[in-house]
Scaffold this motif. Structure first.
Motif, PDB file in Angstrom:
ATOM      1  N   GLU A   1       0.833  -1.203   0.000  1.00  0.00           N
ATOM      2  CA  GLU A   1       0.000   0.000   0.000  1.00  0.00           C
ATOM      3  C   GLU A   1       0.866   1.251   0.000  1.00  0.00           C
ATOM      4  OE1 GLU A   1      -4.398  -0.355   1.918  1.00  0.00           O
ATOM      5  OE2 GLU A   1      -2.745  -0.310   3.333  1.00  0.00           O
ATOM      6  N   LYS A   2       0.358   2.289  -0.647  1.00  0.00           N
ATOM      7  CA  LYS A   2       1.021   3.592  -0.610  1.00  0.00           C
ATOM      8  C   LYS A   2       0.552   4.341   0.634  1.00  0.00           C
ATOM      9  CE  LYS A   2       1.664   5.994  -4.277  1.00  0.00           C
ATOM     10  NZ  LYS A   2       1.433   6.810  -5.498  1.00  0.00           N
ATOM     11  N   VAL A   3       1.516   4.779   1.428  1.00  0.00           N
ATOM     12  CA  VAL A   3       1.218   5.465   2.690  1.00  0.00           C
ATOM     13  C   VAL A   3       1.875   6.839   2.663  1.00  0.00           C
ATOM     14  CG1 VAL A   3       1.425   5.399   5.195  1.00  0.00           C
ATOM     15  CG2 VAL A   3       1.094   3.275   3.921  1.00  0.00           C
ATOM     16  N   LEU A   4       1.100   7.862   2.931  1.00  0.00           N
ATOM     17  CA  LEU A   4       1.577   9.240   2.928  1.00  0.00           C
ATOM     18  C   LEU A   4       1.901   9.668   4.352  1.00  0.00           C
ATOM     19  CD1 LEU A   4       2.045  11.729   1.091  1.00  0.00           C
ATOM     20  CD2 LEU A   4      -0.301  12.418   1.622  1.00  0.00           C
ATOM     21  N   LEU A   5       3.135  10.079   4.591  1.00  0.00           N
ATOM     22  CA  LEU A   5       3.569  10.531   5.918  1.00  0.00           C
ATOM     23  C   LEU A   5       3.499  12.054   5.964  1.00  0.00           C
ATOM     24  CD1 LEU A   5       4.822   7.631   5.601  1.00  0.00           C
ATOM     25  CD2 LEU A   5       6.673   8.419   7.085  1.00  0.00           C
ATOM     26  N   ALA A   6       2.653  12.588   6.849  1.00  0.00           N
ATOM     27  CA  ALA A   6       2.540  14.035   7.011  1.00  0.00           C
ATOM     28  C   ALA A   6       3.673  14.526   7.906  1.00  0.00           C
ATOM     29  CB  ALA A   6       1.183  14.396   7.605  1.00  0.00           C
TER      30      ALA A   6
ATOM     31  N   ARG B   1      11.986   8.701  10.607  1.00  0.00           N
ATOM     32  CA  ARG B   1      13.190   7.898  10.877  1.00  0.00           C
ATOM     33  C   ARG B   1      12.798   6.436  11.132  1.00  0.00           C
ATOM     34  NH1 ARG B   1      18.375   8.728  12.823  1.00  0.00           N
ATOM     35  NH2 ARG B   1      18.277  10.555  11.440  1.00  0.00           N
ATOM     36  N   GLN B   2      11.687   6.199  11.821  1.00  0.00           N
ATOM     37  CA  GLN B   2      11.248   4.827  12.073  1.00  0.00           C
ATOM     38  C   GLN B   2      10.880   4.116  10.780  1.00  0.00           C
ATOM     39  OE1 GLN B   2      11.477   3.320  15.206  1.00  0.00           O
ATOM     40  NE2 GLN B   2      12.583   5.252  15.329  1.00  0.00           N
ATOM     41  N   VAL B   3      10.240   4.823   9.871  1.00  0.00           N
ATOM     42  CA  VAL B   3       9.896   4.225   8.580  1.00  0.00           C
ATOM     43  C   VAL B   3      11.156   3.950   7.771  1.00  0.00           C
ATOM     44  CG1 VAL B   3       8.682   4.624   6.399  1.00  0.00           C
ATOM     45  CG2 VAL B   3       7.605   5.269   8.564  1.00  0.00           C
ATOM     46  N   GLN B   4      12.110   4.868   7.818  1.00  0.00           N
ATOM     47  CA  GLN B   4      13.381   4.650   7.116  1.00  0.00           C
ATOM     48  C   GLN B   4      14.067   3.379   7.603  1.00  0.00           C
ATOM     49  OE1 GLN B   4      14.998   8.831   7.733  1.00  0.00           O
ATOM     50  NE2 GLN B   4      15.933   8.326   5.762  1.00  0.00           N
ATOM     51  N   GLU B   5      14.153   3.232   8.908  1.00  0.00           N
ATOM     52  CA  GLU B   5      14.825   2.059   9.466  1.00  0.00           C
ATOM     53  C   GLU B   5      14.025   0.791   9.210  1.00  0.00           C
ATOM     54  OE1 GLU B   5      15.980   2.483  13.487  1.00  0.00           O
ATOM     55  OE2 GLU B   5      17.243   4.242  13.132  1.00  0.00           O
ATOM     56  N   GLY B   6      12.700   0.895   9.233  1.00  0.00           N
ATOM     57  CA  GLY B   6      11.877  -0.281   8.996  1.00  0.00           C
ATOM     58  C   GLY B   6      11.933  -0.782   7.565  1.00  0.00           C
ATOM     59  N   LEU B   7      12.293   0.093   6.625  1.00  0.00           N
ATOM     60  CA  LEU B   7      12.384  -0.294   5.218  1.00  0.00           C
ATOM     61  C   LEU B   7      13.807  -0.616   4.778  1.00  0.00           C
ATOM     62  CD1 LEU B   7       9.944   2.357   3.716  1.00  0.00           C
ATOM     63  CD2 LEU B   7       9.598  -0.104   3.706  1.00  0.00           C
TER      64      LEU B   7
ATOM     65  N   ARG C   1       6.425  -3.217   4.864  1.00  0.00           N
ATOM     66  CA  ARG C   1       6.133  -3.644   3.500  1.00  0.00           C
ATOM     67  C   ARG C   1       5.283  -2.640   2.728  1.00  0.00           C
ATOM     68  NH1 ARG C   1       5.228  -8.454   6.656  1.00  0.00           N
ATOM     69  NH2 ARG C   1       6.841 -10.018   6.295  1.00  0.00           N
ATOM     70  N   PHE C   2       5.147  -1.425   3.209  1.00  0.00           N
ATOM     71  CA  PHE C   2       4.365  -0.444   2.466  1.00  0.00           C
ATOM     72  C   PHE C   2       5.294   0.509   1.703  1.00  0.00           C
ATOM     73  CE2 PHE C   2       4.767   1.156   6.855  1.00  0.00           C
ATOM     74  CZ  PHE C   2       5.345   2.399   6.637  1.00  0.00           C
ATOM     75  N   VAL C   3       4.690   1.295   0.814  1.00  0.00           N
ATOM     76  CA  VAL C   3       5.437   2.232  -0.033  1.00  0.00           C
ATOM     77  C   VAL C   3       5.202   3.645   0.498  1.00  0.00           C
ATOM     78  CG1 VAL C   3       5.793   3.070  -2.372  1.00  0.00           C
ATOM     79  CG2 VAL C   3       5.093   0.694  -1.995  1.00  0.00           C
ATOM     80  N   PRO C   4       6.213   4.294   1.079  1.00  0.00           N
ATOM     81  CA  PRO C   4       5.998   5.594   1.723  1.00  0.00           C
ATOM     82  C   PRO C   4       6.166   6.773   0.765  1.00  0.00           C
ATOM     83  CG  PRO C   4       8.208   4.854   2.174  1.00  0.00           C
ATOM     84  CD  PRO C   4       7.580   3.787   1.311  1.00  0.00           C
ATOM     85  N   GLY C   5       5.506   7.848   1.103  1.00  0.00           N
ATOM     86  CA  GLY C   5       5.691   9.145   0.482  1.00  0.00           C
ATOM     87  C   GLY C   5       5.558  10.203   1.563  1.00  0.00           C
ATOM     88  N   LEU C   6       6.100  11.378   1.341  1.00  0.00           N
ATOM     89  CA  LEU C   6       6.087  12.424   2.354  1.00  0.00           C
ATOM     90  C   LEU C   6       5.331  13.644   1.836  1.00  0.00           C
ATOM     91  CD1 LEU C   6       9.878  12.350   3.391  1.00  0.00           C
ATOM     92  CD2 LEU C   6       8.015  10.938   4.275  1.00  0.00           C
ATOM     93  N   VAL C   7       4.703  14.373   2.743  1.00  0.00           N
ATOM     94  CA  VAL C   7       4.050  15.629   2.394  1.00  0.00           C
ATOM     95  C   VAL C   7       4.337  16.650   3.490  1.00  0.00           C
ATOM     96  CG1 VAL C   7       1.855  14.920   3.483  1.00  0.00           C
ATOM     97  CG2 VAL C   7       1.872  16.765   1.797  1.00  0.00           C
TER      98      VAL C   7
END
Length: 472
Positions: A77-82, A94-100, A109-115
C-alpha cells in the motif's frame, strides 16, 4: 493566643501545603533495566533506566508493535507521511526509514511518500523566512530518499468541494485478510527473485519538479486572500480550528490525487492527551475516539493512522537527541493584539504544568481516551454528516436551550447565502467555530460551494415531501 507574627507556626504562618519533593537521585550511575550491563543514559519513567542501545531497541519495537497490533496497513500500500518538521513527525520518518532498510529484521512492506504543508503566511513569516524554512524542509525531505510533496496552505483556497464528501472505502468483506495479503506479498517477492528487497519508496516519480523557474511561494494575491480568512476569525481558537481544517483537507486531497490509501500523522501521546481535553472543551466529546484514536476512517477512501501515539514527548526528544534526527522549528500561529489565548494553548499549558507535579497526568488522560467508542462519529447519510469535520451530527435530540449558543440570527432575504443557513449542516462544535469565522465571503470557496449544494438539496427534498403530503 497564637503567634501573630507567624514565626511560631500560629495563625500567621504559611498555611500553603508543601509541594511534593522528589527524592534526590543516587550519586552512583544506574544500570540499564533491560540488559543489566550498560550504564543508563536516561530514565523514561521512575524506575525505568535505559542505556542508549536498549532505548533504541525499545523505541523501534514500540513503533513496529503499534503497526503490527492494529494490522491496517497492507503490504504494497502507498502510505503518505505528514511531516511538519517537528520532533514527533521527524522521529516517525526515521522509524519508517529504518523499517524499510535492508538491515531490518522484520521489514515494513508499504510504499511511503512524504508531504509537507507550508504555513508561513499565517505564521507571520516574511517571504525570506518562508524561503529559508522551505529550503530546510526540502533538505530534510530529500535526505530520506522517499518521494515527497511540498504544498502551500494557500492551495486550500482552490480545493474542490468533493473534499467535504467521504470517498468510497477500498477495503470490504470481499477483500483479502491481512494474513492473506502478507502471504501473497511474500510469495510475489519470491517469484520475482526477491527483487522486493530494493526499497520501493525510493522512486522519485511522484516528486514534484523543483526547477528554478518555478516560483517557490504562491502569488501575493492568494496569500492576501488566505490572510483575510484568518484575520476575519473572531478568536484565536477559531483560527486554530480553521488551520487544522485546511491542513487536513489539503493532505486528504493530495492522498486521493496520488493514490495513497493511508495517511500517517505524527501525533505523540502527549499531543493526543492535549487534543483530547481540547476537543472536549470545544464540544467534540462525541468524536474523541476518531479525533485521537489510532485510526480515523471518516474520509472513507483514505484512512488516517497515528503510529506515534504511544510515545511521550520526552521519549521522542531523547530519541531525536541521541540519534541526531533533524527537525525544523516554525513560529506559532499569529494572534491579534490583546487577544486571549486559544483553548488549545490554555489546555496545553494546564496539562504540561500538571505533568511537572504529577508525572502520570498525561498517561492517565491518554488511557481514558482509549475507552471511547468511534460509533457516535459515524453518519448514516449525507444529511446526518457535518459539513466541516465529516462526523455524524450530534445535535439531534438536544434541547433547544442547549443549542442556543450555536444559533445565528438570519437577515431577511439572504436565504442560502446567509451564515444561518449553514448552521443545520454542522455539528455542535463546528457551529461554535463557524460563528467565529467572520463573514461568509471570507470562507474558502469550496466550503461555500458544498454548503450551498447541500442547502439546495435539502430544500428540494423538503418541497418534494410537502408535495407528496399534499397529494395524500
Amino acid at each position: 493566643m497564637c503567634d501573630a507574627a507567624g514565626d511560631g507556626g500560629g495563625c500567621g504562618a504559611d498555611t500553603e501545603p508543601p509541594r511534593r519533593r522528589r527524592a534526590p537521585g543516587d550519586s552512583h550511575p544506574r544500570t540499564c533495566m533491560k540488559c543489566g550491563q550498560g550504564t543508563a543514559a536516561l530514565v523514561i519513567r521512575v524506575g525505568d533506566p535505559f542505556c542508549r542501545g536498549c532505548f533504541r531497541e525499545y523505541f523501534v519495537h514500540k513503533f513496529r508493535a503499534m503497526l503490527g497490533k492494529n494490522r491496517v496497513i497492507f503490504p504494497g500500500e502507498k502510505v503518505l507521511l505528514a511531516v511538519s518538521g517537528g520532533p514527533a513527525s521527524s522521529a516517525m520518518v526515521r522509524q519508517v526509514q529504518e523499517g524499510l532498510s535492508r538491515e531490518a529484521a522484520k521489514r515494513l512492506r508499504f510504499v511511503p511518500g512524504l508531504v509537507y504543508v507550508e504555513e508561513g503566511a499565517v505564521r507571520r513569516q516574511s517571504p525570506e523566512q518562508r524561503e529559508q524554512t522551505l529550503a530546510q524542509m526540502e533538505t530534510l525531505l530529500q535526505a530520506t530518499g522517499f518521494p515527497y510533496h511540498v504544498i502551500h496552505l494557500e492551495e486550500a483556497l482552490e480545493l474542490p468541494p468533493s473534499i467535504l464528501q467521504p470517498g468510497p472505502e477500498h477495503s470490504g468483506p470481499s477483500g483479502p485478510s491481512y494474513k492473506e495479503a502478507v502471504d501473497s506479498f511474500i510469495q510475489q517477492q519470491r517469484q520475482d527473485g526477491d527483487s522486493g528487497t530494493s526499497l520501493p519508496g525510493h522512486s522519485t516519480q511522484d516528486t514534484p519538479a523543483g526547477s528554478p523557474a518555478t516560483p517557490r511561494l504562491p502569488d501575493a494575491a492568494q496569500t492576501r486572500e488566505l490572510l483575510r480568512s484568518f484575520e476575519a476569525a473572531g478568536t484565536a481558537t477559531a483560527r486554530e480550528e480553521l488551520l487544522q481544517m485546511l491542513r487536513t483537507h489539503l493532505i486528504m486531497q493530495l492522498a486521493r490525487d496520488r493514490g495513497y490509501a493511508k495517511v500517517m500523522m505524527g501525533e505523540s501521546l502527549t499531543r493526543v492527551a492535549i487534543k483530547l481535553l481540547t476537543n472536549l472543551s470545544l464540544g467534540r466529546g462525541a468524536f474523541l475516539a476518531v479525533d485521537t484514536g489510532f485510526t480515523d476512517q471518516r474520509h472513507g477512501d483514505v484512512m488516517v493512522v497515528r503510529p506515534m501515539r504511544d510515545y511521550t514527548a520526552k521519549e521522542i526528544a531523547f530519541y531525536n537527541r541521541f540519534f541526531s534526527v533533524p527537525t525544523v522549528s516554525v513560529p506559532p500561529l499569529f494572534t491579534k493584539r490583546r487577544e486571549k489565548p486559544s483553548i488549545h494553548q490554555l489546555v496545553e499549558r494546564f496539562l504540561l504544568g500538571l505533568q511537572e507535579e504529577f508525572p502520570s497526568t498525561i498517561s492517565t488522560v491518554y488511557r481514558t481516551g482509549e475507552k471511547l467508542s468511534p460509533e457516535p462519529a459515524k453518519a448514516s447519510s449525507e444529511s446526518q454528516r457535518c459539513l466541516l469535520c465529516l462526523c455524524g451530527l450530534d445535535t439531534d435530540g438536544e434541547e433547544e436551550l442547549a443549542l442556543e449558543p450555536t444559533l445565528i440570527l438570519e437577515k431577511p432575504g439572504e436565504g442560502a447565502e446567509s451564515k444561518a443557513a449553514y448552521i443545520p449542516l454542522l455539528c455542535y462544535s463546528c457551529r461554535l467555530t463557524f460563528k467565529e469565522l467572520g463573514p461568509l465571503a471570507t470562507l474558502p470557496a469550496y466550503v461555500r460551494a458544498e454548503g450551498q449544494r447541500r442547502i439546495r438539496r435539502a430544500e428540494m427534498e423538503q418541497n418534494q415531501e410537502n408535495q407528496e403530503s399534499g397529494k395524500s
